[in-house]
Write an enzyme that holds these catalytic residues in place. Structure first.
Site, mmCIF file in Angstrom:
data_model
loop_
_atom_site.group_PDB
_atom_site.id
_atom_site.type_symbol
_atom_site.label_atom_id
_atom_site.label_comp_id
_atom_site.label_asym_id
_atom_site.label_seq_id
_atom_site.Cartn_x
_atom_site.Cartn_y
_atom_site.Cartn_z
ATOM 1 N N SER A 1 0.830 -1.195 0.079
ATOM 2 C CA SER A 1 0.004 0.184 0.014
ATOM 3 C C SER A 1 0.686 1.129 -0.141
ATOM 4 C CB SER A 1 -0.848 -0.048 1.155
ATOM 5 O OG SER A 1 -0.284 0.439 2.568
ATOM 6 N N ASN A 2 1.977 1.277 0.500
ATOM 7 C CA ASN A 2 2.834 2.549 0.730
ATOM 8 C C ASN A 2 3.547 2.367 -0.796
ATOM 9 O OD1 ASN A 2 3.453 3.833 3.299
ATOM 10 N ND2 ASN A 2 3.337 1.846 3.911
ATOM 11 N N MET B 1 10.628 -6.291 4.538
ATOM 12 C CA MET B 1 10.774 -6.933 5.832
ATOM 13 C C MET B 1 11.958 -7.618 5.892
ATOM 14 S SD MET B 1 8.269 -5.526 7.144
ATOM 15 C CE MET B 1 7.878 -6.219 8.681
ATOM 16 N N LEU C 1 18.863 -5.792 5.585
ATOM 17 C CA LEU C 1 20.026 -5.553 4.607
ATOM 18 C C LEU C 1 21.301 -5.363 5.138
ATOM 19 C CD1 LEU C 1 17.701 -3.129 2.232
ATOM 20 C CD2 LEU C 1 18.571 -5.537 1.638
ATOM 21 N N HIS D 1 8.852 3.384 8.714
ATOM 22 C CA HIS D 1 9.102 2.619 10.101
ATOM 23 C C HIS D 1 7.635 3.014 10.841
ATOM 24 C CE1 HIS D 1 10.366 -0.262 13.216
ATOM 25 N NE2 HIS D 1 10.335 1.039 13.930
ATOM 26 N N GLU E 1 0.775 6.901 6.947
ATOM 27 C CA GLU E 1 2.243 6.514 6.091
ATOM 28 C C GLU E 1 1.860 6.856 4.540
ATOM 29 O OE1 GLU E 1 3.203 2.374 7.023
ATOM 30 O OE2 GLU E 1 2.458 2.493 8.826
HETATM 31 C C1 GRF Z 1 3.225 -0.953 7.004
HETATM 32 O O1 GRF Z 1 2.754 -0.730 8.746
HETATM 33 C C2 GRF Z 1 4.417 -0.311 7.070
HETATM 34 O O2 GRF Z 1 4.720 0.543 7.960
HETATM 35 C C3 GRF Z 1 5.379 -1.281 7.190
HETATM 36 O O3 GRF Z 1 4.745 -2.306 6.723
HETATM 37 C C4 GRF Z 1 3.361 -2.436 6.688
HETATM 38 C C5 GRF Z 1 2.722 -2.714 5.525
HETATM 39 O O4 GRF Z 1 3.132 -1.851 4.535
HETATM 40 N N1 GRF Z 1 6.705 -1.026 6.904
HETATM 41 P P1 GRF Z 1 2.527 -1.984 2.931
HETATM 42 O O5 GRF Z 1 1.143 -1.928 3.025
HETATM 43 O O6 GRF Z 1 3.259 -3.268 2.398
HETATM 44 O O7 GRF Z 1 3.208 -0.961 2.171
#
Ligand code: GRF
Length: 195
Positions: free
Chosen positions: A12-13, A89, A92, A108, A173
């Site tokens: 989503s980000n 996730m 690195l 984060h 975010e």
């Molecule tokens: C979010 O809470 C972000 O802060 C963390 O991963 C979660 C899912 O992010 N790093 P996304 O929907 O995959 O961008």
């Protein structure tokens, strides 16, 4: 500026970032790259017409160098100026990070320097914090530790759980990361603070 976005899940980000890079924005997304070939975000990126790639980290058990070597080969072909870790996730290595020193960002879900690492919402609740939030920072070799480029904050309510906090934080975010990238792509490192 050419931006590569690294994801591990729903992305989503990544979607928020990609959608923000239009018009007079100095950056454009050139690649969405995941450590999981099944990451939902890869399908969303493809639907948006973005180039996608994946390196399955499970094919490199106990071989971070091999996994990162594959990532690097794909990134070298894409020639990114900026790398955005967005729900990525995997930790690195210092060697990988140094290749992109000063041009790799991460989001984060805590008000760094509080709650580096995992389970940030649960930890904020358990600590009885009144305020929670998310941080975009430059990636350095130390986990969740680089210069802060932006923060968004929200009040923790009496009924909040880790799940409701995560859900209420996500839209913040999606506002924060694109705002930081827009500035960063112009060479402006002035922190973005919401509100
Ligand atoms: C979010 O809470 C972000 O802060 C963390 O991963 C979660 C899912 O992010 N790093 P996304 O929907 O995959 O961008």
């Amino acid at each position: 500026k050419r931006v590569a976005i690294l994801i591990s899940g729903g992305g989503s980000n990544m979607v928020a970032l990609a959608q923000s890079m239009t018009g007079d924005h100095p950056a454009r997304p050139v690649l969405v790259l995941s450590n999981d070939p099944k990451a939902g975000g890869l399908a969303r990126a493809r639907d948006m017409g973005l180039a996608v790639a994946a390196v399955d980290h499970k094919e490199f058990p106990n071989d971070r160098k091999g996994f990162e070597g594959e990532l690097l080969a794909i990134l070298e072909a894409a020639q990114p100026d900026i790398i955005c870790l967005a729900g990525f996730m995997r930790v690195l290595s210092a060697g990988f990070v140094q290749r992109f020193e000063g041009r790799m960002l991460n989001i984060h879900p805590s008000l760094l320097p509080k709650y580096k690492g995992l389970h940030t919402h649960r930890r904020a609740l358990d600590a009885g914090d009144a305020v929670h939030g998310c941080t975009v920072h430059e990636v350095t070799a130390a986990l969740d530790d680089g210069p802060i480029l932006g923060q968004a904050r929200l009040d923790i309510g009496p009924e909040d759980t880790a799940d409701t906090l995560a859900a209420r934080l996500l839209p913040l975010e999606h506002a924060l990361y694109p705002a930081v990238l827009r500035r960063f792509a112009r060479g402006d490192r002035t922190p973005v603070l919401i509100p």
